[in-house]
Design an enzyme around this catalytic site. Structure first.
Site, PDB file in Angstrom:
ATOM      1  N   ARG A   1       0.855  -1.192   0.000  1.00 31.18           N
ATOM      2  CA  ARG A   1       0.000   0.000   0.000  1.00 31.18           C
ATOM      3  C   ARG A   1       0.889   1.240   0.000  1.00 31.18           C
ATOM      4  O   ARG A   1       1.173   1.811   1.067  1.00 31.18           O
ATOM      5  CB  ARG A   1      -0.926  -0.022   1.213  1.00 31.18           C
ATOM      6  CG  ARG A   1      -1.893  -1.200   1.193  1.00 31.18           C
ATOM      7  CD  ARG A   1      -2.726  -1.247   2.464  1.00 31.18           C
ATOM      8  NE  ARG A   1      -3.660  -2.367   2.446  1.00 31.18           N
ATOM      9  CZ  ARG A   1      -4.487  -2.672   3.444  1.00 31.18           C
ATOM     10  NH1 ARG A   1      -4.487  -1.915   4.538  1.00 31.18           N
ATOM     11  NH2 ARG A   1      -5.299  -3.704   3.354  1.00 31.18           N
TER      12      ARG A   1
ATOM     13  N   ASP B   1       2.202   5.001  -0.241  1.00 32.43           N
ATOM     14  CA  ASP B   1       1.625   6.249   0.247  1.00 32.43           C
ATOM     15  C   ASP B   1       1.472   7.275  -0.877  1.00 32.43           C
ATOM     16  O   ASP B   1       1.992   7.097  -1.982  1.00 32.43           O
ATOM     17  CB  ASP B   1       2.508   6.856   1.331  1.00 32.43           C
ATOM     18  CG  ASP B   1       2.598   5.983   2.568  1.00 32.43           C
ATOM     19  OD1 ASP B   1       1.659   5.215   2.810  1.00 32.43           O
ATOM     20  OD2 ASP B   1       3.619   6.070   3.270  1.00 32.43           O
TER      21      ASP B   1
ATOM     22  N   TYR C   1      12.286  -1.865  -2.161  1.00 33.47           N
ATOM     23  CA  TYR C   1      12.080  -0.447  -2.448  1.00 33.47           C
ATOM     24  C   TYR C   1      13.403   0.172  -2.891  1.00 33.47           C
ATOM     25  O   TYR C   1      14.485  -0.265  -2.484  1.00 33.47           O
ATOM     26  CB  TYR C   1      11.561   0.294  -1.218  1.00 33.47           C
ATOM     27  CG  TYR C   1      10.087   0.129  -0.977  1.00 33.47           C
ATOM     28  CD1 TYR C   1       9.169   1.044  -1.487  1.00 33.47           C
ATOM     29  CD2 TYR C   1       9.600  -0.948  -0.233  1.00 33.47           C
ATOM     30  CE1 TYR C   1       7.806   0.894  -1.261  1.00 33.47           C
ATOM     31  CE2 TYR C   1       8.235  -1.105  -0.005  1.00 33.47           C
ATOM     32  CZ  TYR C   1       7.346  -0.179  -0.521  1.00 33.47           C
ATOM     33  OH  TYR C   1       5.997  -0.333  -0.302  1.00 33.47           O
TER      34      TYR C   1
ATOM     35  N   ARG D   1      11.459   5.671   4.281  1.00 38.30           N
ATOM     36  CA  ARG D   1      11.718   7.112   4.249  1.00 38.30           C
ATOM     37  C   ARG D   1      12.409   7.588   5.525  1.00 38.30           C
ATOM     38  O   ARG D   1      13.264   8.475   5.490  1.00 38.30           O
ATOM     39  CB  ARG D   1      10.414   7.865   4.010  1.00 38.30           C
ATOM     40  CG  ARG D   1       9.844   7.641   2.599  1.00 38.30           C
ATOM     41  CD  ARG D   1       8.409   8.107   2.484  1.00 38.30           C
ATOM     42  NE  ARG D   1       8.284   9.529   2.756  1.00 38.30           N
ATOM     43  CZ  ARG D   1       7.106  10.143   2.934  1.00 38.30           C
ATOM     44  NH1 ARG D   1       5.981   9.443   2.896  1.00 38.30           N
ATOM     45  NH2 ARG D   1       7.064  11.436   3.161  1.00 38.30           N
TER      46      ARG D   1
END
Length: 258
Positions: A58, A60, A117, A204
């Site tokens: 999911r 962002d 990622y 992040r």
């Protein structure tokens, strides 16, 4: 997640999208543009019945994808290539369906063995006019070796509370990281991290903290102390969303039909 309807056919999709044009992956209230929402709307038109699209991750608001994986069920099966082509006509240009395939009903996009990622940083004096919404500009050089020395401590099974958002709803902060490294890519440097799963804003928060070591503001020892201290308030600032990409999703076994 078994099929919602007896006799339904399950498909796997691989998607690429520009997250800057959406309020994240997950469907929200009417009028909020999300990736799941626009693809489900197109699938419902194609299938003639409501369709639920289940994604592997999911992402962002503002986060992009190079290889998001999702599945859906339908009572009106077609050749996978027909779905791929039709969806690329019916969805906005910010979304591309890279691949469509038939899969067994036991396949679940959420049950990935690992997800990867990639975070893009441009460490140069001038920002990029063309990539400004797709890369984090840092107006100065960063010490790649220092960031990699710190990043190596992330590999393994650890409690990642130091990089966990206060809004994270995961039952446990423990995750297993298989790869965490910075690699040079032309003028850019990319942080690549692979894990069994991720906490909310985990990548992040890690990137924002590692960049402090690259600037020389933090030592390797301080990074380790903060990481093992498990206090998010002691870690660095969160990196912006627009540099982050869901790059790969891998499943433990081959996906084949009987």
């Amino acid at each position: 997640m078994s099929s919602a309807w007896p006799g339904a056919t399950r498909y796997r999709l691989t998607l690429e999208y520009d997250g800057g044009r959406f309020f994240g992956w997950q469907r929200q209230e009417p009028g909020t543009r999300t990736v799941q929402g626009v693809v489900e709307e197109a699938l419902t038109r194609l299938c003639g019945h409501p369709v639920l699209l289940v994604g592997a991750g999911r992402t962002d608001t503002g986060v992009h994808a190079l290889g998001q994986v999702a599945h859906f069920d339908t009572l009106k099966p077609r050749e996978p290539e027909v779905f791929r082509r039709a969806l690329n006509v019916l969805t906005p240009p910010e979304v591309t369906i890279l691949d469509a395939a038939l899969v067994p009903s036991v396949f679940n996009a959420r049950r990935a063995a690992w997800r990867e990622y990639r975070y893009r940083v441009l460490p140069r004096r001038a920002a990029s006019a063309l990539e400004r919404d797709r890369v984090w500009h840092h107006p100065g050089a960063l010490d790649l070796d220092a960031m990699n020395r710190a990043a190596r401590y992330l590999v393994g099974k650890h409690d990642f509370s130091a990089f966990r958002s206060a809004n994270c709803q995961s039952l446990t902060p423990v995750r297993e990281v298989h790869r965490a490294e910075w690699i040079p890519m032309g003028e850019e440097i990319h942080f690549v991290i692979r894990a069994n799963a991720f906490l909310y804003h985990m990548v992040r928060n890690i990137v924002g903290t590692l960049v402090l070591t690259g600037r020389g503001k933090w030592s390797e020892e301080r990074f380790v102390t903060v990481f093992t201290g498990l206090d998010r308030r002691a870690a660095g600032p969160m990196a912006p969303a627009h540099g982050l990409y869901l790059s790969q999703v891998h499943y433990q076994t081959a996906i084949t039909l009987p």
